[in-house]
Design an enzyme around this catalytic site. Structure first.
Site, short mmCIF file in Angstrom:
data_model
loop_
_atom_site.label_atom_id
_atom_site.label_comp_id
_atom_site.label_asym_id
_atom_site.label_seq_id
_atom_site.Cartn_x
_atom_site.Cartn_y
_atom_site.Cartn_z
N ASP A 55 14.22 16.20 59.61
CA ASP A 55 14.70 17.61 58.68
C ASP A 55 16.29 17.96 59.14
O ASP A 55 16.82 18.76 58.56
CB ASP A 55 13.39 18.20 58.74
CG ASP A 55 13.37 19.25 57.89
OD1 ASP A 55 13.82 19.38 56.48
OD2 ASP A 55 13.37 20.76 58.18
N GLU A 96 17.94 27.64 63.58
CA GLU A 96 17.42 26.63 63.54
C GLU A 96 17.71 25.16 63.94
O GLU A 96 17.54 24.65 64.93
CB GLU A 96 17.49 26.25 61.49
CG GLU A 96 16.19 26.14 61.76
CD GLU A 96 16.38 26.65 59.94
OE1 GLU A 96 15.87 27.43 58.87
OE2 GLU A 96 15.89 25.62 58.99
N GLU A 218 11.25 17.93 46.82
CA GLU A 218 10.20 17.97 48.64
C GLU A 218 9.23 17.33 48.51
O GLU A 218 8.58 17.16 50.06
CB GLU A 218 10.09 20.41 49.21
CG GLU A 218 10.64 20.85 48.26
CD GLU A 218 12.03 20.92 49.95
OE1 GLU A 218 10.71 20.31 50.88
OE2 GLU A 218 12.53 21.11 50.18
C1 LIG Z 1 12.96 19.63 52.79
C2 LIG Z 1 13.26 21.09 53.38
N1 LIG Z 1 13.82 21.94 52.74
C3 LIG Z 1 13.65 22.86 53.32
C4 LIG Z 1 13.62 23.62 54.35
C5 LIG Z 1 14.02 24.67 54.75
N2 LIG Z 1 15.61 25.54 54.50
C6 LIG Z 1 13.64 22.61 54.92
N3 LIG Z 1 14.15 22.46 56.69
N4 LIG Z 1 14.28 21.01 54.91
#
Ligand SMILES: Cc1ncc(CN)c(N)n1
Length: 227
Positions: A55, A96, A218
């Site tokens: 991520d 983040e 997702e």
């Molecule tokens: C795969 C994914 N999807 C959504 C988000 C939210 N920004 C994320 N961090 N990563």
């Protein structure tokens, strides 16, 4: 009732209607077994670490996408406040990235040595294609809203009463499951719902297709993390 679906039928916006229409896919993305395993405390920490590393890479690719939506807002939106919403999105991404670095070192995940997996590459390719100048603001904002909504809904579920989320994962869930992030998602939804009724049929079709692509990506992303 899940976010985005709470308005009475007579006031229902296009996005809420789409979430109802595609409820199965929406639920698959927001109630994935990986998320359920965090919520019930049975999560495999190796899966969590895999998600964390992948991520981080995704978020780095997400920054240029959000920047492209901000540029489109500057050129195509007739509402000044869109800029602030999108700027807050970029500010949150700045935090983040710093958080991912801190969290990775806590878990012994070496971010510099992580290669993106195929699923992640596919999703980042989708982001890249959504940045192109030919993609209308309405379509791009629908994509951004859907991407953020899935995380907000998934992680907020892990914080609800009765959940047994391990304390060491609470901060992760708070990051996307907190109320402020929920309000930010609602601001994105409002922009999409303002844009969609004035868009052409073709644009609306593209925006709906983009929502579905996001939900599929997702689900794949959670599958990859779950292992
Ligand atoms: C795969 C994914 N999807 C959504 C988000 C939210 N920004 C994320 N961090 N990563």
């Amino acid at each position: 009732m899940e976010a985005g679906l709470e308005r009475p039928a007579e006031e229902e916006g296009t996005t809420a209607m789409w979430l109802r229409k595609h409820r199965l896919m929406y639920t698959a993305a927001t109630r994935h077994p990986f998320i359920l395993s965090i919520r019930d405390g049975s999560v495999d920490l190796n899966s969590f670490k895999r998600w964390l590393g992948q991520d981080y890479l995704f978020v780095r690719a997400f920054v240029p996408f959000v920047s492209s939506v901000l540029l489109k807002a500057c050129w195509e939106s007739d509402d000044n406040s869109d800029m602030e919403v999108l700027l807050s999105s970029l500010a949150a991404l700045n935090d983040e990235i710093a958080w991912f670095k801190k969290e990775a070192s806590k878990w012994g995940v070496v971010l510099a040595s992580i290669a993106p997996q195929r699923v992640n590459k596919d999703y980042c390719r989708f982001l890249k294609s959504s940045m192109e100048p030919g993609i209308e603001y309405t379509v791009a904002i629908a994509a951004l809203w859907a991407i953020e909504l899935v995380y907000q809904q998934s992680f907020a579920y892990c914080l609800e009463e009765g959940s047994r989320t391990p304390p060491e994962l609470a901060e992760t869930c708070q990051r996307w499951g907190n109320e402020g992030f929920g309000q930010y998602c609602q601001s994105l939804q409002k922009i999409a719902d303002r844009q969609l009724p004035r868009a052409t049929n073709e644009e609306r079709k593209k925006a709906e297709a983009v929502l579905l692509r996001v939900l599929e990506h997702e689900v794949e992303f959670w599958n990859m993390s779950h292992g």
